[in-house]
Design a protein around this motif. Structure first.
Motif, PDB file in Angstrom:
ATOM      1  N   ILE A  58       0.849  -1.195   0.000  1.00  0.00           N
ATOM      2  CA  ILE A  58       0.000   0.000   0.000  1.00  0.00           C
ATOM      3  C   ILE A  58       0.880   1.239   0.000  1.00  0.00           C
ATOM      4  O   ILE A  58       0.690   2.161  -0.775  1.00  0.00           O
ATOM      5  N   ASN A  59       1.829   1.254   0.898  1.00  0.00           N
ATOM      6  CA  ASN A  59       2.800   2.336   1.021  1.00  0.00           C
ATOM      7  C   ASN A  59       4.005   1.767   1.770  1.00  0.00           C
ATOM      8  O   ASN A  59       3.980   0.589   2.124  1.00  0.00           O
ATOM      9  N   PRO A  60       5.052   2.533   2.025  1.00  0.00           N
ATOM     10  CA  PRO A  60       6.218   1.959   2.708  1.00  0.00           C
ATOM     11  C   PRO A  60       5.929   1.432   4.116  1.00  0.00           C
ATOM     12  O   PRO A  60       6.726   0.682   4.667  1.00  0.00           O
ATOM     13  N   GLN A  61       4.790   1.778   4.687  1.00  0.00           N
ATOM     14  CA  GLN A  61       4.463   1.344   6.041  1.00  0.00           C
ATOM     15  C   GLN A  61       3.442   0.213   6.120  1.00  0.00           C
ATOM     16  O   GLN A  61       3.146  -0.261   7.207  1.00  0.00           O
ATOM     17  N   ALA A  62       2.882  -0.228   4.999  1.00  0.00           N
ATOM     18  CA  ALA A  62       1.822  -1.235   5.089  1.00  0.00           C
ATOM     19  C   ALA A  62       1.684  -2.053   3.808  1.00  0.00           C
ATOM     20  O   ALA A  62       1.950  -1.570   2.715  1.00  0.00           O
ATOM     21  N   ILE A  63       1.261  -3.296   4.002  1.00  0.00           N
ATOM     22  CA  ILE A  63       0.906  -4.161   2.877  1.00  0.00           C
ATOM     23  C   ILE A  63      -0.509  -4.672   3.099  1.00  0.00           C
ATOM     24  O   ILE A  63      -0.994  -4.727   4.228  1.00  0.00           O
ATOM     25  N   MET A  64      -1.157  -5.016   2.009  1.00  0.00           N
ATOM     26  CA  MET A  64      -2.455  -5.668   2.127  1.00  0.00           C
ATOM     27  C   MET A  64      -2.324  -7.081   1.589  1.00  0.00           C
ATOM     28  O   MET A  64      -1.527  -7.349   0.683  1.00  0.00           O
TER      29      MET A  64
END
Length: 105
Positions: A58-64
């Motif tokens: 999703i962004n450098p801080q999270a994945i889905m």
């Protein structure tokens, strides 16, 4: 049918991005649908027989990640860099599609 699935995944990705872009709520307001990633994955496997079906950053801080079962149940989770996963969406009628060649223009 495919258009609906793509639209649903796009909406899920936007919702997940919105969830991770907001500041973390106070501990007393923390949602109950979050836990350590390993606990969430174990629960999905044990309770629903769901296995990994798709993943995206999703962004450098999270994945889905999407977990799905042969019976069609599915769950979308978002995991942050600390290893905390939250269940964002769940549903029925998951259908894996074959990879199709990109049509030439």
């Amino acid at each position: 049918m495919v258009r609906k699935a793509i639209r649903g995944l796009a909406l899920a990705a936007l919702m997940a991005a919105g969830v991770t872009a907001r500041p973390v709520p106070a501990v007393s307001q923390a949602p109950l649908n979050c836990a350590d990633r390993s606990e969430v994955i174990e629960f999905l496997a044990r309770q629903y027989r769901e296995k990994p079906a798709a993943t995206a950053q999703i962004n450098p801080q999270a994945i889905m990640e999407i977990y799905a079962a042969d019976n069609g149940s599915w769950t979308l989770i978002v995991t942050d860099v600390n290893g905390r996963s939250c269940v964002i969406l769940a549903g029925k009628s998951w259908e894996s599609l074959p990879v199709l060649p990109i049509p030439k223009a």
